[in-house]
Motif scaffolding. Structure first.
Motif, mmCIF file in Angstrom:
data_model
loop_
_atom_site.group_PDB
_atom_site.id
_atom_site.type_symbol
_atom_site.label_atom_id
_atom_site.label_comp_id
_atom_site.label_asym_id
_atom_site.label_seq_id
_atom_site.Cartn_x
_atom_site.Cartn_y
_atom_site.Cartn_z
ATOM 1 N N ARG A 197 -10.890 -90.768 -10.318
ATOM 2 C CA ARG A 197 -10.367 -91.661 -11.456
ATOM 3 C C ARG A 197 -10.572 -93.048 -10.573
ATOM 4 N N ILE A 198 -10.302 -93.277 -9.568
ATOM 5 C CA ILE A 198 -10.210 -94.957 -8.840
ATOM 6 C C ILE A 198 -11.872 -95.473 -8.716
ATOM 7 N N ILE A 199 -12.571 -94.329 -9.017
ATOM 8 C CA ILE A 199 -14.282 -95.172 -8.824
ATOM 9 C C ILE A 199 -14.320 -95.266 -10.127
ATOM 10 N N THR A 200 -14.176 -95.052 -11.580
ATOM 11 C CA THR A 200 -13.933 -95.079 -13.216
ATOM 12 C C THR A 200 -13.408 -96.301 -13.313
ATOM 13 N N GLY A 201 -12.384 -96.816 -12.666
ATOM 14 C CA GLY A 201 -11.357 -97.809 -12.515
ATOM 15 C C GLY A 201 -9.806 -97.805 -12.274
ATOM 16 N N GLY A 202 -9.809 -96.658 -12.768
ATOM 17 C CA GLY A 202 -8.431 -96.164 -12.317
ATOM 18 C C GLY A 202 -7.179 -96.642 -13.367
ATOM 19 N N ASN A 203 -6.171 -96.337 -12.587
ATOM 20 C CA ASN A 203 -4.826 -97.127 -13.329
ATOM 21 C C ASN A 203 -4.846 -98.537 -13.220
ATOM 22 N N LYS A 204 -4.508 -98.926 -14.034
ATOM 23 C CA LYS A 204 -4.372 -100.279 -13.854
ATOM 24 C C LYS A 204 -2.847 -101.402 -13.789
ATOM 25 N N THR A 205 -2.219 -99.787 -13.895
ATOM 26 C CA THR A 205 -0.190 -100.249 -12.749
ATOM 27 C C THR A 205 -1.030 -99.662 -12.170
ATOM 28 N N ASP A 206 -1.373 -99.353 -10.616
ATOM 29 C CA ASP A 206 -1.376 -99.029 -9.404
ATOM 30 C C ASP A 206 -1.122 -99.979 -8.840
ATOM 31 N N ILE A 207 -0.238 -99.959 -7.527
ATOM 32 C CA ILE A 207 0.086 -101.273 -6.578
ATOM 33 C C ILE A 207 -0.661 -100.657 -5.368
ATOM 34 N N LEU A 208 -0.907 -99.596 -5.261
ATOM 35 C CA LEU A 208 -2.035 -99.518 -3.643
ATOM 36 C C LEU A 208 -3.788 -98.647 -4.663
ATOM 37 N N ARG A 209 -4.741 -99.224 -4.015
ATOM 38 C CA ARG A 209 -5.871 -98.993 -4.503
ATOM 39 C C ARG A 209 -6.313 -99.087 -3.711
ATOM 40 N N LEU A 210 -6.992 -97.581 -2.425
ATOM 41 C CA LEU A 210 -7.899 -97.323 -1.819
ATOM 42 C C LEU A 210 -9.650 -97.181 -3.031
ATOM 43 N N HIS A 211 -10.452 -97.860 -2.889
ATOM 44 C CA HIS A 211 -11.967 -97.456 -3.153
ATOM 45 C C HIS A 211 -13.306 -97.472 -1.373
ATOM 46 N N GLU A 212 -13.197 -96.329 -1.838
ATOM 47 C CA GLU A 212 -14.217 -95.807 -0.357
ATOM 48 C C GLU A 212 -14.240 -96.397 0.527
ATOM 49 N N LEU A 213 -12.845 -96.691 0.686
ATOM 50 C CA LEU A 213 -12.654 -97.232 2.093
ATOM 51 C C LEU A 213 -13.155 -96.385 3.503
ATOM 52 N N THR A 214 -13.957 -97.114 3.973
ATOM 53 C CA THR A 214 -14.252 -96.626 5.063
ATOM 54 C C THR A 214 -14.374 -97.359 6.797
ATOM 55 N N LYS A 215 -14.149 -96.917 8.100
ATOM 56 C CA LYS A 215 -14.128 -97.169 9.323
ATOM 57 C C LYS A 215 -14.929 -96.553 10.252
ATOM 58 N N ILE A 216 -15.561 -97.085 11.010
ATOM 59 C CA ILE A 216 -16.808 -96.480 11.998
ATOM 60 C C ILE A 216 -16.487 -97.573 12.954
ATOM 61 N N TYR A 217 -16.229 -97.353 14.233
ATOM 62 C CA TYR A 217 -16.014 -97.927 15.565
ATOM 63 C C TYR A 217 -17.668 -98.447 16.567
ATOM 64 N N PRO A 218 -17.452 -99.657 16.562
ATOM 65 C CA PRO A 218 -18.608 -99.437 17.357
ATOM 66 C C PRO A 218 -19.018 -97.865 18.139
ATOM 67 N N GLY A 219 -20.007 -97.896 18.484
ATOM 68 C CA GLY A 219 -20.320 -96.900 19.458
ATOM 69 C C GLY A 219 -19.927 -95.660 19.329
ATOM 70 N N THR A 220 -19.840 -95.920 18.102
ATOM 71 C CA THR A 220 -19.408 -94.120 17.531
ATOM 72 C C THR A 220 -20.136 -93.915 16.094
ATOM 73 N N SER A 221 -20.777 -92.324 15.784
ATOM 74 C CA SER A 221 -21.505 -91.901 14.702
ATOM 75 C C SER A 221 -20.497 -91.586 13.953
ATOM 76 N N SER A 222 -19.368 -91.165 14.034
ATOM 77 C CA SER A 222 -18.245 -90.770 12.939
ATOM 78 C C SER A 222 -16.970 -91.229 12.528
ATOM 79 N N PRO A 223 -16.647 -91.574 11.636
ATOM 80 C CA PRO A 223 -16.333 -92.475 10.717
ATOM 81 C C PRO A 223 -14.617 -91.761 11.145
ATOM 82 N N ALA A 224 -13.914 -92.946 11.570
ATOM 83 C CA ALA A 224 -12.480 -92.556 11.757
ATOM 84 C C ALA A 224 -11.772 -92.720 10.200
#
Length: 543
Positions: A197-224
């Motif tokens: 749903r998010i990848i195809t555009g989601g609902n235009k009324t969404d106040i918050l929308r996360l799209h493939e949000l990713t965080k990998i800290y330096p020195g680590t291989s697995s994402p937080a």
């Protein structure tokens, strides 16, 4: 910042004038001194700002950068001055000339060397004066301090542009390759549906929308945080559950700009956290996991301060502050210093700050930690009123009771990714492992203890695979996974008298059990064998 520095520079000039140092206060040299000090501030401020990003603790940054400034300024100026004393050694003089050209990129060297050159020029003038000759050199001459002043003008512009590029994450996006992503496998149907749903555009009324949000800290291989996709609608309280280290707080830090995003994006009221973080802040209230309050301000002063920062009209600030104080039960402590508050009252104040200005999105990271039951209920009422106003709330909590009372939808995070998503009833029905049967057993005679063994044998025979969860003096609790509700009631009712069951209840698996089942996936890789002498180790291991 430059205005504050100008005050300090003025005090330095005043000290030189007070001690009547002709090298810096003569009519010819005083303008040069002022120019050196002001241009040093112009160059060093934008130089230090991006350097501060290397530190997490402000006090550490202050000490480290102050030491670096002193070290560069004093040593670079002293070294070049000492090398000039070896007039007969051409090798050292050539080395000194090259060194001066290299060190000129540092504003500290430009200032220190400029002050030395002014003093040397004045010394030469004084020598000529002793022989009755007049000699004066223009301090702004290129070979005197002119090149230092020009270098600092250029450095100020260059370091300012560098700061802008760092703020815009130019170097991260251009020079750091995006980490390779493993394909998503065995994703829950509800999570996959929300992702699509998010990848195809989601609902235009969404106040918050996360799209493939990713965080990998330096020195680590697995994402937080691993490719989160979700949309939060107006009037929704979205619960974010997970054990410590699952990635909840990291997700909040990315949304608030406290930490950089490795890949993906998120929008708040249509504004991207990557390109419009200042506008995102205007549409967001945030209660962090650890209270960010000033211990020397009262609770009321905190609310007044943040109301002004939020742009609340001056005539309404008192009204807004009083509403927050009353709603969260801070009336008695409103005019006390925040440093004297208990842990629960600090959480109330942090939550009240997050609600100032009626932001469309409110992020609450474990807001009720340390609160007493009455205060917790008051906060729940405030959150419910926010939802009814059409605003959105994202809540993290370790209290399942709190989630069931507030959340219209929730997700459970395991190792940085969503493992399930939906309404509480949907999660219970989908992931709940059957029913919980609780029974109270009566004694056959007044002077005998209740016999629980027949009941245990009954469950083992009629409900294979059932798990005994609790066993007390006259109470038993079983988790029955593979049986219909009608069959459970039928067997209990028909054997109630023979098994001496005084009373019983059958309930659906709780949200706690669903959470625990998912939490095991986070902690299973961290299980360690017990030491032979540890409590709970088997007798055989001890032998």
């Amino acid at each position: 910042m430059m205005m504050n520095y100008s005050v300090s520079a003025g005090l330095v000039v005043g000290i030189f004038i007070g001690f009547q140092k002709k090298a810096y206060t003569s009519p010819e040299n005083l303008p040069a001194l002022v120019a050196l000090l002001l241009l040093y501030g112009w160059a060093v401020i934008p130089m230090m700002y991006p350097a501060s990003f290397l530190f997490d603790v402000p006090s550490t940054a202050y000490v480290a950068l102050s030491c670096a400034n002193l070290f560069i300024g004093i040593n670079s100026s002293a070294i070049t001055f000492i090398l000039e004393l070896f007039e007969n050694n051409r090798t050292l003089l050539r080395f000194n000339a090259v060194l001066r050209k290299l060190l000129i990129v540092f504003p500290h060297f430009c200032l220190g060397r400029g002050l030395i050159d002014l003093a040397l020029s004045q010394a030469v003038t004084d020598v000529y004066a002793r022989f009755g000759e007049e000699h004066s050199a223009n301090p702004f001459h290129w070979d005197l301090i002119g090149k230092n002043l020009f270098a600092m003008v250029v450095e100020g512009v260059v370091y300012f542009l560098l700061t802008l590029l760092v703020q815009r994450h130019f170097f991260l996006s251009q020079w750091i390759a995006e980490p390779t992503k493993e394909p998503i496998v065995d994703e829950d149907d509800d999570v996959a549906e929300e992702r699509q749903r998010i990848i195809t555009g989601g609902n235009k009324t969404d106040i918050l929308r996360l799209h493939e949000l990713t965080k990998i800290y330096p020195g680590t291989s697995s994402p937080a945080v691993d490719r989160l996709c979700v949309g939060v609608r107006p009037g929704e309280c979205f619960g974010l559950l997970g054990v410590n280290g699952a990635g909840k707080t990291t997700t909040f830090k990315m949304l608030t700009g406290d930490t950089t995003v490795t890949s993906g994006d998120a929008t708040v009221a249509g504004k991207s956290i990557l390109t419009n973080i200042s506008e995102v802040h205007q549409n967001m209230g945030y209660c962090p996991q650890f209270d960010a309050i000033d211990e020397l301000l009262t609770g009321r002063e905190h609310l007044y301060l943040y109301a002004r920062l939020r742009g609340v009209p001056a005539e309404e600030i008192e009204k807004v502050a009083n509403w927050s104080i009353k709603s969260l039960g801070l009336t008695v402590y409103a005019d006390c210093l925040a440093g004297t508050y208990s842990g629960g009252n600090k959480r109330k104040l942090s939550t009240a700050i997050a609600l100032i200005g009626c932001p469309p999105l409110v992020l609450l990271d474990e807001p009720t930690t340390g609160m007493d039951p009455q205060a917790r209920r008051m906060l729940w009422n405030v959150i419910v009123s926010i939802i009814r106003e059409g605003r959105a709330v994202v809540l993290t909590s370790h209290s399942m009771e709190e989630c069931e009372a507030l959340c219209t939808r929730l997700a459970i995070m395991v190792k940085g990714a969503f493992r399930c998503m939906g309404t509480i009833q949907h999660l219970k029905s989908k992931f709940g492992d059957g029913y919980i049967v609780t029974m109270k057993i009566k004694s056959p005679k007044d002077d005998l203890l209740p016999d629980l063994n027949p009941v245990e044998q009954f469950f083992q025979g009629n409900f294979p695979g059932s798990v005994q969860r609790e066993r007390h003096y006259n109470m038993l609790q079983f988790q029955v996974s593979s049986s219909s509700l009608a069959r459970i009631f039928q067997l209990l009712l028909s054997h109630k008298d023979s098994l001496l069951i005084e009373e019983y209840s059958v309930t659906q698996t709780t949200l706690d059990q669903v959470f625990v089942n998912f939490a095991k996936q986070q902690t299973e890789s961290h299980d360690l064998p017990l030491h032979p002498r540890a409590a709970g180790a088997s007798r055989q291991a001890q032998d």
